[in-house]
Design an enzyme around this catalytic site. Structure first.
Site, short mmCIF file in Angstrom:
data_model
loop_
_atom_site.label_atom_id
_atom_site.label_comp_id
_atom_site.label_asym_id
_atom_site.label_seq_id
_atom_site.Cartn_x
_atom_site.Cartn_y
_atom_site.Cartn_z
N TYR A 154 0.85 -1.21 -0.01
CA TYR A 154 0.20 0.10 -0.15
C TYR A 154 0.92 1.33 0.06
CZ TYR A 154 -3.96 3.24 1.11
OH TYR A 154 -4.72 4.16 1.36
N LYS A 158 1.04 3.83 -2.87
CA LYS A 158 0.75 5.16 -2.75
C LYS A 158 1.52 6.22 -3.08
CE LYS A 158 -3.27 4.28 -2.50
NZ LYS A 158 -5.04 4.55 -2.62
N1 LIG Z 1 -10.31 5.28 4.31
C1 LIG Z 1 -9.34 5.91 4.75
O1 LIG Z 1 -8.69 5.75 5.34
C2 LIG Z 1 -8.66 6.30 3.29
C3 LIG Z 1 -7.03 7.09 3.37
C4 LIG Z 1 -6.29 7.11 3.05
C5 LIG Z 1 -6.90 7.00 1.37
N2 LIG Z 1 -7.25 6.16 1.06
C6 LIG Z 1 -7.72 5.71 -0.62
O2 LIG Z 1 -9.19 6.63 -1.03
C7 LIG Z 1 -9.72 5.94 -2.31
C8 LIG Z 1 -10.80 5.49 -1.24
O3 LIG Z 1 -11.32 4.35 -0.59
P1 LIG Z 1 -12.06 4.24 0.10
O4 LIG Z 1 -11.54 4.73 2.38
O5 LIG Z 1 -13.78 5.05 0.04
O6 LIG Z 1 -12.13 2.57 0.48
P2 LIG Z 1 -13.32 1.54 -0.05
O7 LIG Z 1 -13.42 0.36 -0.33
O8 LIG Z 1 -14.83 2.30 0.66
O9 LIG Z 1 -13.92 2.45 -1.39
C9 LIG Z 1 -12.88 1.91 -2.16
C10 LIG Z 1 -13.97 1.35 -3.92
O10 LIG Z 1 -12.56 1.20 -4.86
C11 LIG Z 1 -13.16 0.26 -5.22
N3 LIG Z 1 -12.32 -0.57 -6.43
C12 LIG Z 1 -11.09 -1.43 -5.94
N4 LIG Z 1 -10.73 -2.29 -6.80
C13 LIG Z 1 -10.59 -1.71 -8.17
C14 LIG Z 1 -10.95 -1.91 -8.96
N5 LIG Z 1 -10.14 -3.07 -9.54
N6 LIG Z 1 -11.28 -1.80 -9.81
C15 LIG Z 1 -13.08 -0.80 -9.79
N7 LIG Z 1 -12.58 -0.22 -8.69
C16 LIG Z 1 -11.92 -0.73 -7.66
C17 LIG Z 1 -13.71 -0.70 -4.41
O11 LIG Z 1 -15.39 -1.55 -4.90
C18 LIG Z 1 -14.20 0.81 -3.52
O12 LIG Z 1 -15.94 0.95 -3.71
C19 LIG Z 1 -8.83 4.40 -2.14
O13 LIG Z 1 -7.38 4.78 -3.09
C20 LIG Z 1 -8.08 4.61 -0.59
O14 LIG Z 1 -6.54 3.99 -1.04
C21 LIG Z 1 -8.92 5.53 2.59
#
Ligand SMILES: NC(=O)c1ccc[n+]([C@@H]2O[C@H](COP(=O)([O-])OP(=O)(O)OC[C@H]3O[C@@H](n4cnc5c(N)ncnc54)[C@H](O)[C@@H]3O)[C@@H](O)[C@H]2O)c1
Length: 252
Positions: A154, A158
């Site tokens: 991860y 990132k």
């Molecule tokens: N939640 C956190 O604390 C956090 C912190 C920093 C960064 N992020 C980043 O934010 C973004 C959104 O995360 P989130 O918290 O909403 O998580 P989440 O798991 O709720 O949403 C991620 C979405 O991406 C979709 N996804 C995964 N693989 C995929 C693929 N191959 N093709 C199409 N869609 C795909 C999933 O189905 C999901 O709906 C991500 O990139 C995550 O790494 C999240």
């Protein structure tokens, strides 16, 4: 900040941050092409709500160039332009130390989080170059700025998103196209729950104490940053990493 008349593509649109952003963009008047994996539950963006009729849902896997091209084609056929692209789909991957982290684990997360973002840029940027306008927001993470234990793939993926953002912004700035990324800290929802379970702190009473704000962020807070970067008010913001982390990365 109105997004009236803008067309946006949002990936990871059924997820926590993505769905909050789809709802906010629709509320603010944008047409939204909402992308997520075929197995996703899109009900959080298709039910009742302000301007939900402006949302088109299209299942697609961000790893496959033909599926990426297909959603870009949908946006163009339906709306004739792409003003904003929130390149947001991602996974956390397994919570394991490097000695247990397999090559397959690493390849899978790089394929979705880094290659997926690259494919999105590659498909959308030529259209924005033709328009000589557009704003792309990639989703990195605080794990794109500094390291953390137990999720090496991860962290690597990132950091790659930050690099993709900077390189693409430099190639795009003179064409009036902007590429920024956001770097959220922990945002309340299923992804941080699985991190906390993996690190054994999910049930701890002081679970959030490692964030200086002493709380996790909310997806709607992230959505408002994305709306700012996507809209016209951020016209000179380009090639930058926007942390949204309750001061986490301000710490030494
Ligand atoms: N939640 C956190 O604390 C956090 C912190 C920093 C960064 N992020 C980043 O934010 C973004 C959104 O995360 P989130 O918290 O909403 O998580 P989440 O798991 O709720 O949403 C991620 C979405 O991406 C979709 N996804 C995964 N693989 C995929 C693929 N191959 N093709 C199409 N869609 C795909 C999933 O189905 C999901 O709906 C991500 O990139 C995550 O790494 C999240």
């Amino acid at each position: 900040m109105s997004l009236e008349g803008k067309t946006a593509i949002i990936t990871g649109a059924a997820g926590n941050i993505g769905s909050a952003t789809v709802r906010l963009f629709a509320e603010r008047g944008a047409n939204v092409v909402a992308i997520d994996q075929p197995s996703s539950d899109f009900s959080s963006i298709t039910g009742d709500g302000p301007n939900r009729a402006s949302i088109i849902v299209q299942p697609a896997d961000a790893r496959y160039p033909d599926q990426v091209s297909a959603y870009v084609d949908t946006a163009m056929q339906r709306f004739g332009r792409i003003d904003i692209f929130f390149n947001n789909a991602g996974i956390i991957g397994p919570m394991k130390f490097i000695d247990d982290y397999t090559l397959d684990d690493f390849r899978t997360i790089m394929d979705i989080n880094a290659t997926g973002v690259f494919l999105g840029l590659k498909a959308v940027l030529p259209i924005m170059y033709q328009q000589t306008s557009g704003s792309i927001i990639n989703t990195a993470s605080v794990a794109g700025i500094a390291g953390s234990q137990g999720s090496i793939g991860y962290v690597a993926s990132k950091h790659a998103v930050v690099g993709l953002t900077r390189a693409a912004a430099l190639e795009s700035a003179a064409r009036n196209v902007r590429v920024n990324c956001i770097a959220p800290g922990p945002i309340a929802g299923p992804m941080i729950d699985s991190v906390d379970r993996g690190l054994g702190r999910y049930d701890a009473p002081d679970r959030m104490a490692y964030v200086p704000a002493n709380r996790y962020g909310r997806p709607d807070e992230v959505a408002r940053l994305v709306a700012f970067l996507g809209g016209d008010e951020s016209g000179f913001c380009n090639g930058a990493v926007y942390t949204i982390d309750g001061a986490k990365t301000a710490e030494i």
